[in-house]
Design an enzyme around this catalytic site. Structure first.
Site, short mmCIF file in Angstrom:
data_model
loop_
_atom_site.label_atom_id
_atom_site.label_comp_id
_atom_site.label_asym_id
_atom_site.label_seq_id
_atom_site.Cartn_x
_atom_site.Cartn_y
_atom_site.Cartn_z
CG ASN A 56 -2.10 -0.94 0.99
OD1 ASN A 56 -1.90 -2.15 0.96
ND2 ASN A 56 -3.29 -0.42 0.82
CB ILE A 70 0.25 6.05 2.61
CG1 ILE A 70 1.67 6.27 3.12
CG2 ILE A 70 -0.45 4.93 3.38
CD1 ILE A 70 1.74 6.99 4.45
CB CYS A 71 -2.94 3.08 -1.24
SG CYS A 71 -4.61 2.78 -1.85
CG LEU A 72 -4.78 4.48 5.55
CD1 LEU A 72 -4.95 2.98 5.79
CD2 LEU A 72 -3.86 5.07 6.61
CB CYS A 93 -4.71 1.45 -3.50
SG CYS A 93 -5.78 1.59 -2.08
#
Length: 159
Positions: free
Chosen positions: A106, A113-115, A148
């Site tokens: 992620n 950051i894919c959060l 993601c």
């Protein structure tokens, strides 16, 4: 959830009629106050493995650190992050990225950051502490779904 992400000053028709300088200075002042309060909360929280402080005198740009969670491949590692707060904070999510190289599904090659809470699930109720704890949890989590970034690349390669 939409109402908690709406800036009351921006939504007010009275505020819209005021000059942009007045509205901007009021907005910046409230963001500054919020960030000062979050800094104090974070310093007093006593949470182990997370910290963040403004970079020099710029309250809108912070450097944070998180320690890797115990029992994971990240255990014993310390990561440095950059947090940049927009003038619309807390109604708009900050830009958060790893400064220290982090190899995780992620996290992209630039450290972004894919959060979900930093994207479409952002809420004005979140603060710096909750962001850092979420990123720390992401590193220690066991996810059975693709990240993601993996989804983006796989989907773009298919079509």
């Amino acid at each position: 959830m939409a109402s908690q992400n709406m800036d009351p000053a921006a939504a007010s028709s009275t505020a819209a009629l005021k000059g942009s300088e007045t509205s901007g200075s009021v907005s910046k002042g409230s963001v500054t106050k919020r960030l000062q309060q979050e800094l104090m909360t974070l310093m007093m929280s006593g949470d182990k493995g997370i910290s963040a402080f403004p970079e020099s005198d710029n309250l809108f740009k912070w450097i944070g650190t998180i320690d890797g969670a115990q029992g994971t491949v990240y255990e014993g590692l310390r990561y440095k992050l950059s947090l940049e707060f927009p003038s619309g904070y807390p109604y708009n999510a900050p830009r958060v990225k790893f400064i220290t190289a982090c190899f995780h599904p992620n996290v992209d090659e630039n450290g972004f950051i894919c959060l979900d809470i930093l994207k479409d699930k952002w809420s004005a109720l979140y603060d710096v502490r909750s962001i850092l704890l979420s990123v720390q949890s992401l590193l220690g989590g066991r996810s059975s779904t693709f990240s993601c970034y993996v989804k983006q690349h796989v989907c773009s390669d298919l079509f």
